[in-house]
Design an enzyme around this catalytic site. Structure first.
Site, PDB file in Angstrom:
ATOM      1  N   ASN A 109      -8.340   7.157   2.284  1.00  0.00           N
ATOM      2  CA  ASN A 109      -8.252   5.738   2.627  1.00  0.00           C
ATOM      3  C   ASN A 109      -7.842   5.683   4.095  1.00  0.00           C
ATOM      4  O   ASN A 109      -6.691   5.920   4.420  1.00  0.00           O
ATOM      5  CB  ASN A 109      -7.217   5.045   1.737  1.00  0.00           C
ATOM      6  N   LYS A 158      -7.554   3.196   5.946  1.00  0.00           N
ATOM      7  CA  LYS A 158      -6.838   1.959   6.299  1.00  0.00           C
ATOM      8  C   LYS A 158      -7.416   1.401   7.607  1.00  0.00           C
ATOM      9  O   LYS A 158      -8.608   1.602   7.872  1.00  0.00           O
ATOM     10  CB  LYS A 158      -5.326   2.220   6.355  1.00  0.00           C
ATOM     11  N   HIS A 189      -5.122  -2.493  -3.605  1.00  0.00           N
ATOM     12  CA  HIS A 189      -4.162  -1.643  -2.893  1.00  0.00           C
ATOM     13  C   HIS A 189      -2.880  -2.444  -2.668  1.00  0.00           C
ATOM     14  O   HIS A 189      -2.936  -3.657  -2.442  1.00  0.00           O
ATOM     15  CB  HIS A 189      -4.752  -1.182  -1.554  1.00  0.00           C
ATOM     16  N   GLU A 246      -1.067  -2.770  -0.218  1.00  0.00           N
ATOM     17  CA  GLU A 246      -1.033  -3.488   1.067  1.00  0.00           C
ATOM     18  C   GLU A 246      -1.810  -4.805   0.962  1.00  0.00           C
ATOM     19  O   GLU A 246      -1.475  -5.781   1.630  1.00  0.00           O
ATOM     20  CB  GLU A 246      -1.565  -2.578   2.186  1.00  0.00           C
ATOM     21  N   GLU A 300      -0.300   4.476  -7.198  1.00  0.00           N
ATOM     22  CA  GLU A 300       0.290   4.581  -5.863  1.00  0.00           C
ATOM     23  C   GLU A 300       1.644   3.892  -5.847  1.00  0.00           C
ATOM     24  O   GLU A 300       1.719   2.671  -5.621  1.00  0.00           O
ATOM     25  CB  GLU A 300      -0.632   3.925  -4.819  1.00  0.00           C
ATOM     26  N   GLY A 343       2.993   6.102   2.852  1.00  0.00           N
ATOM     27  CA  GLY A 343       3.258   6.141   4.289  1.00  0.00           C
ATOM     28  C   GLY A 343       4.702   6.482   4.639  1.00  0.00           C
ATOM     29  O   GLY A 343       5.122   6.329   5.780  1.00  0.00           O
ATOM     30  N   SER A 373       1.815   9.576   0.162  1.00  0.00           N
ATOM     31  CA  SER A 373       2.297  10.764   0.887  1.00  0.00           C
ATOM     32  C   SER A 373       1.792  12.076   0.286  1.00  0.00           C
ATOM     33  O   SER A 373       2.491  13.087   0.350  1.00  0.00           O
ATOM     34  CB  SER A 373       3.825  10.761   0.995  1.00  0.00           C
TER      35      SER A 373
HETATM   36  P1  13P Z   1      -0.309   7.779   2.577  1.00  0.00           P
HETATM   37  O1  13P Z   1      -1.050   9.005   2.082  1.00  0.00           O
HETATM   38  O2  13P Z   1      -0.368   7.605   4.066  1.00  0.00           O
HETATM   39  O3  13P Z   1       1.077   7.703   2.019  1.00  0.00           O
HETATM   40  O4  13P Z   1      -1.096   6.504   1.995  1.00  0.00           O
HETATM   41  C1  13P Z   1      -1.427   6.481   0.656  1.00  0.00           C
HETATM   42  C2  13P Z   1      -2.298   5.320   0.398  1.00  0.00           C
HETATM   43  O5  13P Z   1      -1.896   4.180   0.507  1.00  0.00           O
HETATM   44  C3  13P Z   1      -3.687   5.585   0.046  1.00  0.00           C
HETATM   45  O6  13P Z   1      -4.333   4.443  -0.412  1.00  0.00           O
END
Ligand code: 13P
Length: 247
Positions: free
Chosen positions: A9, A11, A94, A96, A165, A171, A209
């Site tokens: 992803n 982002k 997601h 976010e 997740e 993150g 992560s």
């Molecule tokens: P990270 O791997 O940066 O923690 O992000 C995970 C994520 O949100 C994947 O959709």
């Protein structure tokens, strides 16, 4: 056992030059992966990335899809448009999007429905916040989030991918332990089994992560069928190491 699936992803990261570098690096090193691989890119780069990976072992995904079918929805991108441009996967729900764009369980379920209706595989994200985990609500939260998607999609749920997740792991560099992740994945598997006779074939990915160092341990768990990778998917060597850990 289902085939493992590693999805990146990206982002809101990338540029035409950076995407070119990242994808050419991945293609140079990927060989014949034993798992499924996809990159979920910003929609503006779908055409560019499709051109670079069409016909390779890397599939194309995006990070969101409109809940609407077509029409007067300024700024939105429909599932049919994505399909038309070669997209195979769409992340929906997601954290976010839930957090910054107010997406509810119902909206997420509708998005999954739109994607499935156009032949795009939704990667449905569920996960609890730190406060919810500390209050002992992890199981209730992920079950509620998944239940909405099951309710709206009926027998079609065997066509989707689920991603657990935990919000506190995204993150932050603080991944769930393999045991913590497996525990939640087992809960999701049980819920899927109650809804579909094909539940054992539904891939449940872990995200939060996951990196080159911890991927092997996480992917060795019985109900962890792959990873949804954020930060580490932007680094060629790290992403390739995670793919190799999914053999
Ligand atoms: P990270 O791997 O940066 O923690 O992000 C995970 C994520 O949100 C994947 O959709």
């Amino acid at each position: 056992m289902t085939q493992k699936f590693i999805a990146g992803n990206w982002k809101m990261n990338g540029s035409t030059a950076a995407n070119d570098l990242l994808l050419s690096g991945l293609l140079a090193g990927i060989g014949q992966p034993a798992c499924q691989v996809a990159v979920c890119v910003p929609s503006i780069y779908v055409a560019q990335c499709h051109g670079l990976i069409a016909g390779t072992s890397i599939s194309l995904g995006v990070q969101d899809v409109s809940q609407h079918e077509s029409g007067a929805y300024t700024g939105e991108i429909s599932a049919a448009m994505l399909k038309d441009c070669g997209v195979r996967f769409a992340i929906v729900g997601h954290s976010e999007r839930r957090q910054y764009h107010g997406e509810t369980d119902t909206v997420v379920a509708t998005k999954a429905q739109r994607a499935l209706g156009c032949g795009i595989t939704p990667i449905v994200c569920v996960g609890e916040t730190l406060a919810e985990r500390e209050a002992g609500q992890t199981e209730a939260v992920v079950k509620r989030q998944l239940a909405a998607v099951i309710h709206a999609n009926g027998h079609c749920i065997s066509e989707l991918v689920v991603a657990y997740e935990p919000v506190w792991a995204i993150g932050t560099g603080r991944s769930a332990t393999a045991e913590q992740a497996q525990q939640v994945h087992a809960v999701l598997r049980t819920q899927l089994r109650a809804a579909s006779s094909k539940a054992d074939g539904i891939q449940i990915l872990y995200g939060g992560s996951m990196n080159a160092a911890n991927a092997k341990d996480l992917l060795a768990q019985q109900d962890i069928d792959g990873g949804l990778i954020g930060g580490a998917a932007l680094k060629v060597q790290d992403f390739l190491t995670i793919i190799a850990a999914a053999q």
